[in-house]
Design a protein around this motif. Structure first.
Motif, short mmCIF file in Angstrom:
data_model
loop_
_atom_site.label_atom_id
_atom_site.label_comp_id
_atom_site.label_asym_id
_atom_site.label_seq_id
_atom_site.Cartn_x
_atom_site.Cartn_y
_atom_site.Cartn_z
N ALA A 268 16.21 -12.43 -33.72
CA ALA A 268 16.22 -11.07 -33.15
C ALA A 268 15.65 -11.09 -31.74
N ASP A 269 14.56 -11.86 -31.55
CA ASP A 269 13.97 -11.99 -30.21
C ASP A 269 14.94 -12.68 -29.25
N ALA A 270 15.60 -13.74 -29.72
CA ALA A 270 16.53 -14.48 -28.87
C ALA A 270 17.71 -13.60 -28.47
N SER A 271 18.20 -12.79 -29.39
CA SER A 271 19.33 -11.92 -29.07
C SER A 271 18.94 -10.87 -28.05
N ASN A 272 17.70 -10.38 -28.13
CA ASN A 272 17.21 -9.45 -27.11
C ASN A 272 17.20 -10.09 -25.73
N THR A 273 16.72 -11.33 -25.68
CA THR A 273 16.67 -12.05 -24.40
C THR A 273 18.08 -12.18 -23.81
N VAL A 274 19.03 -12.57 -24.64
CA VAL A 274 20.41 -12.73 -24.17
C VAL A 274 20.98 -11.39 -23.70
N MET A 275 20.75 -10.33 -24.47
CA MET A 275 21.29 -9.02 -24.09
C MET A 275 20.68 -8.53 -22.78
N PHE A 276 19.37 -8.67 -22.64
CA PHE A 276 18.72 -8.21 -21.41
C PHE A 276 19.21 -9.00 -20.21
N TYR A 277 19.31 -10.31 -20.36
CA TYR A 277 19.74 -11.16 -19.24
C TYR A 277 21.18 -10.82 -18.83
N GLU A 278 22.07 -10.79 -19.80
CA GLU A 278 23.49 -10.56 -19.47
C GLU A 278 23.75 -9.10 -19.10
N GLY A 279 23.11 -8.16 -19.83
CA GLY A 279 23.31 -6.74 -19.53
C GLY A 279 22.82 -6.37 -18.15
N ALA A 280 21.67 -6.94 -17.75
CA ALA A 280 21.12 -6.64 -16.42
C ALA A 280 22.08 -7.09 -15.32
N ARG A 281 22.66 -8.24 -15.50
CA ARG A 281 23.55 -8.76 -14.45
C ARG A 281 24.90 -8.04 -14.44
N PHE A 282 25.36 -7.62 -15.61
CA PHE A 282 26.62 -6.86 -15.61
C PHE A 282 26.43 -5.48 -14.97
N HIS A 283 25.29 -4.83 -15.25
CA HIS A 283 25.07 -3.46 -14.79
C HIS A 283 24.29 -3.39 -13.47
N GLN A 284 24.02 -4.52 -12.85
CA GLN A 284 23.20 -4.52 -11.63
C GLN A 284 23.79 -3.64 -10.53
N GLN A 285 25.08 -3.76 -10.31
CA GLN A 285 25.72 -2.95 -9.27
C GLN A 285 25.61 -1.46 -9.59
N ARG A 286 25.76 -1.10 -10.86
CA ARG A 286 25.62 0.29 -11.28
C ARG A 286 24.19 0.77 -11.04
N PHE A 287 23.22 -0.12 -11.31
CA PHE A 287 21.81 0.21 -11.08
C PHE A 287 21.53 0.40 -9.58
N ASP A 288 22.13 -0.45 -8.76
CA ASP A 288 21.94 -0.32 -7.31
C ASP A 288 22.46 1.03 -6.81
N GLU A 289 23.49 1.54 -7.49
CA GLU A 289 24.07 2.82 -7.07
C GLU A 289 23.32 4.02 -7.64
N TYR A 290 22.91 3.94 -8.91
CA TYR A 290 22.36 5.12 -9.58
C TYR A 290 20.87 5.04 -9.91
#
Length: 415
Positions: A268-290
């Protein structure tokens, strides 16, 4: 307006599939009537606007709902976020396209947590409006639980399908990773994101799986596995899970103890790490905008960008090691039983619940299904069944068998 002799009400997907084409056509209006009557209090739907099928097949004239992160041409696809209020989809996601080609009617879009993360949708649990339906596939679970549609589409990155099914007292199935196309579904974590479905019963899920052209497998008899010690759960779930195991053993099931609780917690901890790492990079441009307008997703991006590639790689390696270990366990116990959630649906709508009972199996990429288990009183609880990657039909067929042994048909929600 209720169903009449002219407008029959079909509830389960099995009933829809067994009905004539004419009966199915007539049964659409009672679905719409039920939504009109119930959705002002449940809020399962972003938009109801039936879309005609593009072909014919086993699903002809059967209505379904699609989670709001799943692209739909000409319908709202707002990602559950007020930032995208009014956004209209430009194409149908692959899964929507396939279902419409097989004759299904896309009834509309169901609410979900913003960007399929943790910011809750307005949806309430049809079993008790004071409680969450779970997330992030909130509206799809609630729409099926309330009898508004016989099947609905969800997605799972940690526990969005299985937990919501447990909370709402319906059947939720997450397919093996990579078996179904994710084209047209807003990503969160490419290594974890998987399509899932909600139906009333496991028998409905098996019928649906066959109806979309997937192999249905065959009836099998084998030993089941269950964790000993049990993963940490709330007292209501711990008691219901042990009671379910006792009922199954009394009905003739062979259940062997397996020591996996520690591994599941680390997964469960490992899956959180993967989700945070990949999700942050996918949504980074959206975060820069909003920025902070993204609410919980903004925090995910901030935290995820701090995760080093070394830590991400370490989490991926651990998951890979566990896949090999679990593949060996499945040789002796082809289906493993665990709780489908830590407990019943939390009070209020501030939280969508805890996904840690589901996240390990999502990380492993295994098929998993949640079915209702008997509870003496109170809110629903679910039993989660998992099998080796690619054994989707096996886990659904086993769920059908165990549900009969448990006698745990879901209750109908009155209109």
């Amino acid at each position: 307006m209720g169903a009449t002799a002219q407008t029959p009400r079909l509830e389960t997907l099995t009933q829809w599939l067994n009905a004539s084409r004419k009966t199915r056509e007539l049964a659409l209006q009672p679905c719409l009537d039920r939504i009109s009557a119930m959705d002002p209090s449940i809020h399962a739907w972003v938009q109801v606007a039936p879309q005609r099928p593009t072909g014919t097949g086993k699903l002809s004239e059967i209505p379904f709902g699609a989670k709001d992160i799943i692209e739909t041409r000409g319908l709202s696809t707002e990602y559950g976020s007020p930032i995208y209020k009014g956004r209209i989809g430009t194409t149908d996601a692959a899964i929507v396209r396939e279902m419409r080609q097989r004759g299904a009617i896309l009834l509309g879009k169901t609410h979900c947590a913003a960007f399929a993360y943790f910011t809750p949708a307005p949806t309430r649990n049809p079993r008790d409006l004071q409680h969450t339906p779970g997330g992030s596939s909130s509206g799809s679970a609630a729409a099926v639980a309330a009898g508004m549609v016989p099947v609905a589409l969800g997605t799972q990155t940690l526990g969005s399908v299985l937990r919501a099914a447990s909370y709402c007292g319906v059947t939720g199935f997450k397919a093996s990773y990579g078996v179904l196309p994710m084209e047209g579904v807003l990503p969160m974590s490419k290594s974890l994101d998987t399509l899932g479905f909600f139906t009333h019963t496991p028998a409905d899920m098996l019928a649906f799986w066959e109806s979309v052209g997937q192999p249905a497998g065959r009836t099998e008899d084998f030993a089941l596995g269950a964790p000993e010690p049990m993963p940490e759960a709330q007292p209501a779930m711990a008691a219901a899970f042990q009671n379910a195991l006792s009922l199954l053993r009394s009905a003739g099931a062979s259940i062997r103890s397996i020591d996996i609780a520690g591994m599941l917690a680390k997964l469960a901890d490992a899956s959180n790490t993967v989700m945070f790492y990949e999700g942050a990079r996918f949504h980074q441009q959206r975060f820069d905008e909003y920025g902070s307008r993204l609410a919980d997703l903004a925090n995910l991006v901030r935290e995820g960008l701090q995760i080093s590639v070394e830590r991400y790689d370490e989490a991926r390696r651990y998951i890979a090691e566990c896949k090999a270990r679990v593949a060996e366990l499945y040789k002796a116990t082809p289906v493993i039983l665990v709780p489908a959630a830590t407990g019943p649906a939390p009070m209020g709508l501030a939280s969508t619940g805890d996904p840690r009972m589901n996240a390990p199996w999502t990380a492993l990429g295994t098929p998993a299904i949640s079915i209702p288990i008997p509870v003496p009183s109170g809110l629903p609880l679910g039993l989660q069944l998992t099998a080796d990657h690619g054994q989707d039909a096996r886990v659904i067929r086993t769920a059908v068998r165990l549900q009969r042994m448990l006698g745990s048909e879901p209750e109908r929600v009155p209109a």
